[in-house]
Motif scaffolding. Structure first.
Motif, PDB file in Angstrom:
ATOM      1  N   TYR A  27       0.852  -1.185   0.000  1.00 50.41           N
ATOM      2  CA  TYR A  27       0.000   0.000   0.000  1.00 50.41           C
ATOM      3  C   TYR A  27       0.888   1.236   0.000  1.00 50.41           C
ATOM      4  O   TYR A  27       1.938   1.253   0.630  1.00 50.41           O
ATOM      5  CB  TYR A  27      -0.875   0.035   1.258  1.00 50.41           C
ATOM      6  N   LYS A  28       0.443   2.280  -0.705  1.00 54.82           N
ATOM      7  CA  LYS A  28       1.124   3.573  -0.700  1.00 54.82           C
ATOM      8  C   LYS A  28       0.154   4.609  -0.134  1.00 54.82           C
ATOM      9  O   LYS A  28      -1.060   4.506  -0.322  1.00 54.82           O
ATOM     10  CB  LYS A  28       1.527   3.994  -2.120  1.00 54.82           C
ATOM     11  N   ILE A  29       0.682   5.611   0.515  1.00 54.72           N
ATOM     12  CA  ILE A  29      -0.163   6.653   1.084  1.00 54.72           C
ATOM     13  C   ILE A  29      -0.808   7.475  -0.036  1.00 54.72           C
ATOM     14  O   ILE A  29      -0.202   7.710  -1.079  1.00 54.72           O
ATOM     15  CB  ILE A  29       0.641   7.557   2.050  1.00 54.72           C
ATOM     16  N   ASP A  30      -2.045   7.872   0.182  1.00 55.46           N
ATOM     17  CA  ASP A  30      -2.768   8.764  -0.732  1.00 55.46           C
ATOM     18  C   ASP A  30      -2.642  10.178  -0.161  1.00 55.46           C
ATOM     19  O   ASP A  30      -3.355  10.540   0.780  1.00 55.46           O
ATOM     20  CB  ASP A  30      -4.231   8.337  -0.815  1.00 55.46           C
ATOM     21  N   PRO A  31      -1.724  10.990  -0.699  1.00 57.04           N
ATOM     22  CA  PRO A  31      -1.483  12.309  -0.109  1.00 57.04           C
ATOM     23  C   PRO A  31      -2.678  13.257  -0.241  1.00 57.04           C
ATOM     24  O   PRO A  31      -2.804  14.194   0.549  1.00 57.04           O
ATOM     25  CB  PRO A  31      -0.267  12.833  -0.877  1.00 57.04           C
ATOM     26  N   MET A  32      -3.548  13.022  -1.197  1.00 50.95           N
ATOM     27  CA  MET A  32      -4.725  13.878  -1.373  1.00 50.95           C
ATOM     28  C   MET A  32      -5.769  13.648  -0.274  1.00 50.95           C
ATOM     29  O   MET A  32      -6.632  14.491  -0.049  1.00 50.95           O
ATOM     30  CB  MET A  32      -5.368  13.627  -2.737  1.00 50.95           C
ATOM     31  N   HIS A  33      -5.701  12.508   0.400  1.00 52.04           N
ATOM     32  CA  HIS A  33      -6.684  12.171   1.424  1.00 52.04           C
ATOM     33  C   HIS A  33      -6.017  11.823   2.751  1.00 52.04           C
ATOM     34  O   HIS A  33      -6.553  11.029   3.529  1.00 52.04           O
ATOM     35  CB  HIS A  33      -7.574  11.017   0.936  1.00 52.04           C
ATOM     36  N   SER A  34      -4.862  12.406   3.006  1.00 49.26           N
ATOM     37  CA  SER A  34      -4.114  12.149   4.241  1.00 49.26           C
ATOM     38  C   SER A  34      -3.604  13.472   4.803  1.00 49.26           C
ATOM     39  O   SER A  34      -3.323  14.405   4.044  1.00 49.26           O
ATOM     40  CB  SER A  34      -2.934  11.212   3.969  1.00 49.26           C
ATOM     41  N   GLU A  35      -3.481  13.532   6.125  1.00 53.04           N
ATOM     42  CA  GLU A  35      -2.947  14.709   6.806  1.00 53.04           C
ATOM     43  C   GLU A  35      -1.927  14.270   7.849  1.00 53.04           C
ATOM     44  O   GLU A  35      -2.174  13.326   8.591  1.00 53.04           O
ATOM     45  CB  GLU A  35      -4.051  15.460   7.558  1.00 53.04           C
ATOM     46  N   ILE A  36      -0.811  14.987   7.885  1.00 57.85           N
ATOM     47  CA  ILE A  36       0.233  14.727   8.862  1.00 57.85           C
ATOM     48  C   ILE A  36       0.357  15.999   9.695  1.00 57.85           C
ATOM     49  O   ILE A  36       0.905  17.006   9.234  1.00 57.85           O
ATOM     50  CB  ILE A  36       1.578  14.396   8.177  1.00 57.85           C
ATOM     51  N   THR A  37      -0.199  16.000  10.908  1.00 55.60           N
ATOM     52  CA  THR A  37      -0.235  17.221  11.711  1.00 55.60           C
ATOM     53  C   THR A  37       0.405  17.016  13.076  1.00 55.60           C
ATOM     54  O   THR A  37       0.571  15.893  13.549  1.00 55.60           O
ATOM     55  CB  THR A  37      -1.682  17.724  11.899  1.00 55.60           C
ATOM     56  N   PHE A  38       0.738  18.148  13.702  1.00 55.36           N
ATOM     57  CA  PHE A  38       1.298  18.142  15.044  1.00 55.36           C
ATOM     58  C   PHE A  38       0.799  19.366  15.787  1.00 55.36           C
ATOM     59  O   PHE A  38       0.368  20.352  15.173  1.00 55.36           O
ATOM     60  CB  PHE A  38       2.836  18.122  15.001  1.00 55.36           C
ATOM     61  N   LYS A  39       0.846  19.280  17.114  1.00 54.36           N
ATOM     62  CA  LYS A  39       0.483  20.413  17.971  1.00 54.36           C
ATOM     63  C   LYS A  39       1.542  20.559  19.045  1.00 54.36           C
ATOM     64  O   LYS A  39       2.045  19.571  19.574  1.00 54.36           O
ATOM     65  CB  LYS A  39      -0.872  20.187  18.649  1.00 54.36           C
ATOM     66  N   VAL A  40       1.829  21.808  19.371  1.00 53.00           N
ATOM     67  CA  VAL A  40       2.787  22.101  20.432  1.00 53.00           C
ATOM     68  C   VAL A  40       2.248  23.282  21.237  1.00 53.00           C
ATOM     69  O   VAL A  40       1.669  24.217  20.679  1.00 53.00           O
ATOM     70  CB  VAL A  40       4.197  22.390  19.867  1.00 53.00           C
ATOM     71  N   PHE A  45       2.839  18.779   7.694  1.00 51.44           N
ATOM     72  CA  PHE A  45       3.789  18.569   6.610  1.00 51.44           C
ATOM     73  C   PHE A  45       2.965  18.389   5.346  1.00 51.44           C
ATOM     74  O   PHE A  45       2.010  17.605   5.328  1.00 51.44           O
ATOM     75  CB  PHE A  45       4.678  17.351   6.875  1.00 51.44           C
ATOM     76  N   GLN A  46       3.316  19.110   4.299  1.00 50.26           N
ATOM     77  CA  GLN A  46       2.556  19.091   3.060  1.00 50.26           C
ATOM     78  C   GLN A  46       3.076  18.058   2.071  1.00 50.26           C
ATOM     79  O   GLN A  46       2.341  17.651   1.171  1.00 50.26           O
ATOM     80  CB  GLN A  46       2.576  20.482   2.414  1.00 50.26           C
ATOM     81  N   GLN A  47       4.321  17.636   2.220  1.00 50.07           N
ATOM     82  CA  GLN A  47       4.913  16.638   1.331  1.00 50.07           C
ATOM     83  C   GLN A  47       5.430  15.479   2.164  1.00 50.07           C
ATOM     84  O   GLN A  47       6.256  15.674   3.069  1.00 50.07           O
ATOM     85  CB  GLN A  47       6.039  17.249   0.495  1.00 50.07           C
ATOM     86  N   PHE A  48       4.929  14.276   1.855  1.00 54.03           N
ATOM     87  CA  PHE A  48       5.281  13.090   2.620  1.00 54.03           C
ATOM     88  C   PHE A  48       5.034  11.864   1.759  1.00 54.03           C
ATOM     89  O   PHE A  48       4.372  11.926   0.723  1.00 54.03           O
ATOM     90  CB  PHE A  48       4.463  13.017   3.913  1.00 54.03           C
ATOM     91  N   ASP A  49       5.579  10.739   2.218  1.00 55.41           N
ATOM     92  CA  ASP A  49       5.401   9.474   1.518  1.00 55.41           C
ATOM     93  C   ASP A  49       5.379   8.359   2.557  1.00 55.41           C
ATOM     94  O   ASP A  49       6.020   8.471   3.605  1.00 55.41           O
ATOM     95  CB  ASP A  49       6.546   9.244   0.527  1.00 55.41           C
ATOM     96  N   ALA A  50       4.614   7.311   2.285  1.00 52.21           N
ATOM     97  CA  ALA A  50       4.567   6.159   3.188  1.00 52.21           C
ATOM     98  C   ALA A  50       4.257   4.912   2.385  1.00 52.21           C
ATOM     99  O   ALA A  50       3.548   4.966   1.373  1.00 52.21           O
ATOM    100  CB  ALA A  50       3.516   6.354   4.275  1.00 52.21           C
ATOM    101  N   THR A  51       4.788   3.795   2.855  1.00 53.72           N
ATOM    102  CA  THR A  51       4.540   2.486   2.267  1.00 53.72           C
ATOM    103  C   THR A  51       4.205   1.521   3.395  1.00 53.72           C
ATOM    104  O   THR A  51       4.795   1.589   4.472  1.00 53.72           O
ATOM    105  CB  THR A  51       5.789   1.979   1.517  1.00 53.72           C
ATOM    106  N   MET A  52       3.246   0.649   3.134  1.00 48.81           N
ATOM    107  CA  MET A  52       2.884  -0.395   4.085  1.00 48.81           C
ATOM    108  C   MET A  52       2.835  -1.711   3.323  1.00 48.81           C
ATOM    109  O   MET A  52       2.219  -1.794   2.262  1.00 48.81           O
ATOM    110  CB  MET A  52       1.511  -0.104   4.713  1.00 48.81           C
ATOM    111  N   GLU A  53       3.493  -2.735   3.871  1.00 46.40           N
ATOM    112  CA  GLU A  53       3.452  -4.079   3.290  1.00 46.40           C
ATOM    113  C   GLU A  53       2.878  -5.018   4.330  1.00 46.40           C
ATOM    114  O   GLU A  53       3.262  -4.968   5.504  1.00 46.40           O
ATOM    115  CB  GLU A  53       4.851  -4.534   2.881  1.00 46.40           C
ATOM    116  N   ALA A  54       1.930  -5.866   3.903  1.00 46.06           N
ATOM    117  CA  ALA A  54       1.296  -6.800   4.832  1.00 46.06           C
ATOM    118  C   ALA A  54       0.780  -8.013   4.080  1.00 46.06           C
ATOM    119  O   ALA A  54       0.403  -7.919   2.909  1.00 46.06           O
ATOM    120  CB  ALA A  54       0.140  -6.116   5.557  1.00 46.06           C
ATOM    121  N   THR A  55       0.776  -9.144   4.766  1.00 43.33           N
ATOM    122  CA  THR A  55       0.137 -10.348   4.222  1.00 43.33           C
ATOM    123  C   THR A  55      -1.176 -10.614   4.939  1.00 43.33           C
ATOM    124  O   THR A  55      -2.120 -11.085   4.339  1.00 43.33           O
ATOM    125  CB  THR A  55       1.040 -11.590   4.336  1.00 43.33           C
TER     126      THR A  55
END
Length: 175
Positions: free
Chosen positions: A4-17, A29-39
């Protein structure tokens, strides 16, 4: 094995401080990438990797964003990305999981544990198999070399060490 690859159009990576210890400043963060592998169908054997482009940080204030990219915080020129590699993804029951892994920020790698709520799977309008996850956790920024600190004249802390992470993630199964 499914990838699986992340769908950046439907994902948000946020933080609060906490700022001045009385309110939160939210960033993303506006630019990011993720991969998930599973059986496993329930993703309990998932291997996950993630990275974000430090120069894509956004808090809604250009001056603050520039400061965050500077050597006072992320040192974006020397360390242009932060990364995460999972060590385990444990199903706790129902839709709850715990994601453990190694987070690297500014060249410092520390183990972190994140809470995950599996939102389910759905096939979208284009026939893509998607899986949704809500991820939350906390880190201590100084453990990752983000040690800039200031105190107000009244003795108040300007920026908290505790950072709250909140990720809303849609993953797309690859053909």
């Amino acid at each position: 094995m499914s990838t699986y690859k992340i769908d950046p159009m439907h994902s948000e990576i946020t933080f609060k401080v906490k700022h001045l210890m009385i309110t939160n400043v939210t960033g993303s963060f506006q630019q990011f990438d993720a991969t998930m592998e599973a059986t496993a169908e329930d993703f309990s054997d998932a291997k996950i990797s993630f990275e974000a482009d430090i120069n894509s940080i956004s808090t809604g204030n250009e001056q603050r964003d520039t400061h965050l990219k500077s050597d006072d915080f992320f040192s974006a020129e020397q360390f242009p990305k932060l990364s995460f590699t999972s060590t385990s993804f444990t199903h706790k029951g129902g839709s709850d999981y715990v994601l453990n892994g190694d987070l690297t920020i500014k060249g410092n790698t520390k183990p972190v544990s994140l809470n995950v709520e599996f939102g389910g799977r759905m096939t979208d309008f284009y026939g893509q198999d998607k899986a949704g996850f809500e991820i939350s956790g906390k880190i201590n920024r100084s453990e990752f070399g983000l040690t800039w600190s200031a105190v107000t004249e009244a003795g108040g802390v300007v920026v908290s060490d505790e950072i709250k992470l909140n990720l809303a993630v849609q993953m797309v199964k690859q053909a």
